[in-house]
Enzyme design. Structure first.
Site: not given
Length: 284
Positions: A50, A82, A134, A180-181, A209, A230-231, A233
């Site tokens: 990010s 990202d 996106e 996300h999270g 997420g 995507n991973v 958290t």
């Protein structure tokens, strides 16, 4: 092996119904853990970075770490921006050595998102770099950006199809109910949207997420054409919990290696579990 575009493995992922994990790199230990897990399971993977992580680590260190991992592992690894916020940031990353970029224009009006994404695609493709776009707004918190659940908006299949046709992105992140999270409850994923979009476009759909989504839901998403997940958290939580455990047992510990080693080991297990869940083991 040099860093590669996501096109080295994403078309195969969609055709053979597996997904490649994007695991975010936040420091050296994250990078090492992700690489070790992938080496043990012979899996391609994507280092996601990010803009916040890039500011924290520095562009030169980020690229050098990823290039070292690609050389050491011999695996197909993409270094991917990202949620890139602008054409300028994407170009900075490409010039520095990133092999893939995401331009996130989801907060712009639809036509403007198409226009801006097309500019990134044109420039990136000329340099052999893959691009993720996106559509829709994904809730949750990523870096300093927070989107309330009420403000999250699902992607419309007809717009997603048109978006691909007009931009030529190599994969497309669409908002389908993930966030996300970590989740306070179980996410309501719209598999009907995934099916409609993936059956109409040749490139994979991306699931953002991915942390905390039930395994059955992940498997169903992959079966329906999701080729990138995507991973971040879950690795952050595993890392922090391991550090807390070490320091909680012995307040006299001061050598970072004493707590970062178990933190790294904890992340290896998380990444291995995701690779097996996504079905990308032995696909390198």
């Amino acid at each position: 092996m040099p860093l590669v575009s996501m096109n080295e493995f994403l078309p195969k992922a969609k055709a053979n119904r597996f997904a490649v994990g994007q695991f975010n790199m936040n420091n050296l230990e994250f990078a090492q853990a992700i690489m070790q897990a992938a080496m043990e399971l012979n899996s391609p993977f994507i280092y996601g970075v990010s803009e916040g992580a890039l500011k924290y680590m520095g562009m030169e260190y980020t690229v050098a770490i990823a290039e070292a991992a690609a050389k050491k592992s011999g695996l197909p690894i993409a270094l991917h921006l990202d949620h890139g916020s602008s054409f300028e940031v994407a170009m900075q990353c490409i010039r520095a050595g990133f092999s893939s970029v995401m331009f996130d224009g989801s907060h712009y009006p639809f036509e403007e998102n198409i226009r801006l994404t097309k500019e990134v695609v044109k420039a990136a493709h000329a340099m052999g770099v893959s691009v993720e776009g996106e559509l829709g707004t994904i809730g949750g918190v990523e870096d300093d950006i927070s989107v309330d659940e009420a403000d999250a908006s699902l992607a419309k299949p007809e717009e997603a199809i048109r978006f691909y046709e007009e931009t030529g992105v190599d994969c497309l992140a669409i908002a389908v109910g993930t966030a996300h999270g970590m989740y306070s409850g179980e996410p309501n994923i719209r598999f009907d949207i995934i099916r409609e979009v993936t059956s109409a476009i040749p490139v994979p759909v991306v699931l953002h997420g991915g942390s905390g989504v039930p395994d059955d839901a992940i498997r169903k998403a992959v079966e329906n054409g999701v080729g990138k997940i995507n991973v971040n958290t879950e690795n952050q939580v595993a890392c922090t919990n391991a550090i807390r455990e070490v320091l909680g047992k012995d307040a006299k510990v001061y050598d970072p290696r004493k707590y970062l080693t178990p933190a790294r080991n904890a992340m290896v297990e998380v990444v291995k579990s995701k690779i097996l869940l996504f079905g990308s083991d032995n696909q390198a």
